[in-house]
Write an enzyme that holds these catalytic residues in place. Structure first.
Site, PDB file in Angstrom:
ATOM      1  N   HIS A 129     -87.878 -38.831 -15.817  1.00 22.72           N
ATOM      2  CA  HIS A 129     -86.889 -38.685 -16.864  1.00 22.72           C
ATOM      3  C   HIS A 129     -85.535 -39.248 -16.644  1.00 22.72           C
ATOM      4  O   HIS A 129     -84.815 -39.130 -17.205  1.00 22.72           O
ATOM      5  CB  HIS A 129     -86.733 -37.142 -16.844  1.00 22.72           C
ATOM      6  CG  HIS A 129     -87.784 -36.429 -17.471  1.00 22.72           C
ATOM      7  ND1 HIS A 129     -87.748 -36.161 -19.005  1.00 22.72           N
ATOM      8  CD2 HIS A 129     -89.284 -35.921 -16.900  1.00 22.72           C
ATOM      9  CE1 HIS A 129     -88.927 -35.511 -19.108  1.00 22.72           C
ATOM     10  NE2 HIS A 129     -89.745 -35.331 -18.149  1.00 22.72           N
ATOM     11  N   LYS A 147     -91.560 -42.653 -21.978  1.00 22.94           N
ATOM     12  CA  LYS A 147     -90.414 -41.587 -22.120  1.00 22.94           C
ATOM     13  C   LYS A 147     -89.235 -42.474 -22.749  1.00 22.94           C
ATOM     14  O   LYS A 147     -89.360 -42.942 -23.989  1.00 22.94           O
ATOM     15  CB  LYS A 147     -89.959 -40.730 -21.173  1.00 22.94           C
ATOM     16  CG  LYS A 147     -91.066 -39.813 -20.700  1.00 22.94           C
ATOM     17  CD  LYS A 147     -90.741 -38.933 -19.685  1.00 22.94           C
ATOM     18  CE  LYS A 147     -91.690 -37.762 -19.458  1.00 22.94           C
ATOM     19  NZ  LYS A 147     -93.186 -38.187 -19.109  1.00 22.94           N
ATOM     20  N   SER A 149     -87.726 -31.859 -15.130  1.00 23.16           N
ATOM     21  CA  SER A 149     -88.049 -31.924 -16.417  1.00 23.16           C
ATOM     22  C   SER A 149     -87.887 -30.744 -17.430  1.00 23.16           C
ATOM     23  O   SER A 149     -87.357 -30.787 -18.689  1.00 23.16           O
ATOM     24  CB  SER A 149     -89.333 -32.538 -16.671  1.00 23.16           C
ATOM     25  OG  SER A 149     -90.435 -31.627 -16.408  1.00 23.16           O
TER      26      SER A 149
END
Length: 394
Positions: free
Chosen positions: A210, A241, A182
């Protein structure tokens, strides 16, 4: 000396070293432009990769769920907290990830805590084989387990092989790695990891927080990106996210997921994800199943931003992802760069410093989204050019 004076001293030291993080207050919905502390700023540091956090269909789904199911789940999943929405989301996630089953947790952090600590236990003939730069939630999951671990160097498959050789006689071995790292945007070499896992009879657990909504066909993640569905045992994904909501899950073999329902501590001891959040996540999955238009727009914006910054002379490290680490290295100067962006250019882009990253690797981490326009990104690029020249970074 008063008993809490040490806190004052600690905070003072953080500020002197450029390690004190200023926490900004958003006063609007997540989006390419947001209101922070009363002023409109360009948002360049959100994980809202696809712009789904304020998507009309997702908001409508949450509102409908409140009307139909109320606000709270009311209990843990194993008592009276499992609603039909939870089951529907788990089934849709499993289908989306091309896996047999999925289990929903309250967050990605809780998913890692629950799954990792359940898969390897302290008093077993077992060991974790952990990537050097794994996320804090993975580290905490291993701590909660109490089982021993060995650590291999970042992206170093020769070192992974050495560590596996050291523990080859253990009955259970779990290789644990981030899929996308990340802070740097680099990718785990999953094909090589899968090959070594098969050679040493080890399980593989990938944190795809991610990669979700970003990599692979329709944003199915890093396992889909490498076409390794039948060779990676467990995939952790987050809904907070790219999906724009909240929650986390683990997908994998049906029997293993059933086992996590019996032994995953956050699943057993914390109330279920609330109905409007579950309904919103279902809508997000449906959007991605139907079209990859937002994923393609995200990557188009990513290429534009990263190519432009590299042309200016910025070091973006080894990123292969929309995560764009603009390496400045010095903590105080990175904080100053962020302050100037915010105060003089109305650009919200936080400095990332120790302990989030190692000392001496401070950066501004930019994150383009599918919701940004090219004009938005060009405005940021121009600001980085002006400030970079003034501060002699470029």
């Amino acid at each position: 000396m008063a008993k809490l004076d040490w806190i004052t001293e600690e905070l003072k030291e953080l500020k002197e070293k450029g390690l004190y993080v200023t926490i900004r207050k958003l006063e609007s919905a997540q989006g390419p432009w947001v209101v922070v502390d009363g002023k409109k700023v360009l948002n360049m540091c959100s994980n809202n990769y696809l712009g789904l956090a304020a998507h009309p269909k997702i908001k409508e789904a949450a509102i409908r769920a409140i009307l139909d199911y109320g606000v709270g789940a009311g209990a843990v999943r194993t008592i009276a907290g499992t609603m039909e929405l939870h089951v529907e989301l788990e089934e849709k996630l499993a289908k989306f990830k091309k896996r047999e089953a999925a289990i929903l947790f309250q967050s990605g952090y809780n998913a890692n805590l629950g799954a990792i600590s359940a898969l390897i236990k302290k008093n077993e003939d077992a060991v974790f084989v952990s990537e050097e730069l794994n996320h804090a939630s993975i580290i905490d999951g291993m701590r909660l387990s109490g089982a021993p671990k060995v650590i291999y160097k970042h992206l170093d498959m020769e070192d992974l092989k050495k560590r596996l050789e050291e523990v080859k006689d253990k009955k259970k071995k779990l290789i644990v790695t981030d899929g996308v790292f990340s802070m740097d945007g680099d990718l785990a070499p999953l094909p090589e990891i899968a090959e070594l896992a098969e050679q040493y009879d080890a399980m593989v657990y990938v944190d795809d927080a991610h990669g979700e909504g970003v990599l692979g066909e329709h944003g199915r993640g890093i396992v889909d990106h490498f076409k390794l569905h039948d060779r990676i045992d467990f995939e952790m994904g987050t809904l907070s996210k790219a999906f724009g909501v909240i929650g986390g899950y683990v997908a994998g073999p049906e029997e293993a997921i059933d086992y996590l329902r019996q032994r995953g501590r956050p699943f057993l001891f914390s109330s279920a994800v609330n109905p409007p959040d579950v309904a919103a996540a279902i809508a997000a999955v449906e959007i991605l199943q139907k079209s990859d238009e937002l994923v393609q727009k995200l990557w188009d914006n990513t290429r534009f931003l990263q190519n432009s910054l590299r042309e200016l002379g910025y070091d973006l490290g080894n990123t292969k992802h929309p995560i764009t680490p603009v390496m400045l290295y010095d903590e105080k100067r990175a904080q100053e760069f962020s302050r100037i962006l915010y105060e003089e250019y109305n650009i919200f882009a936080q400095a990332i410093v120790y302990p989030t990253v190692p000392k001496g690797t401070a950066r501004i981490r930019l994150e383009p989204s599918a919701a940004h326009s090219k004009e938005d990104l060009q405005y940021a690029i121009d600001a980085f050019e002006e400030i970079g020249k003034k501060m002699k970074f470029i």
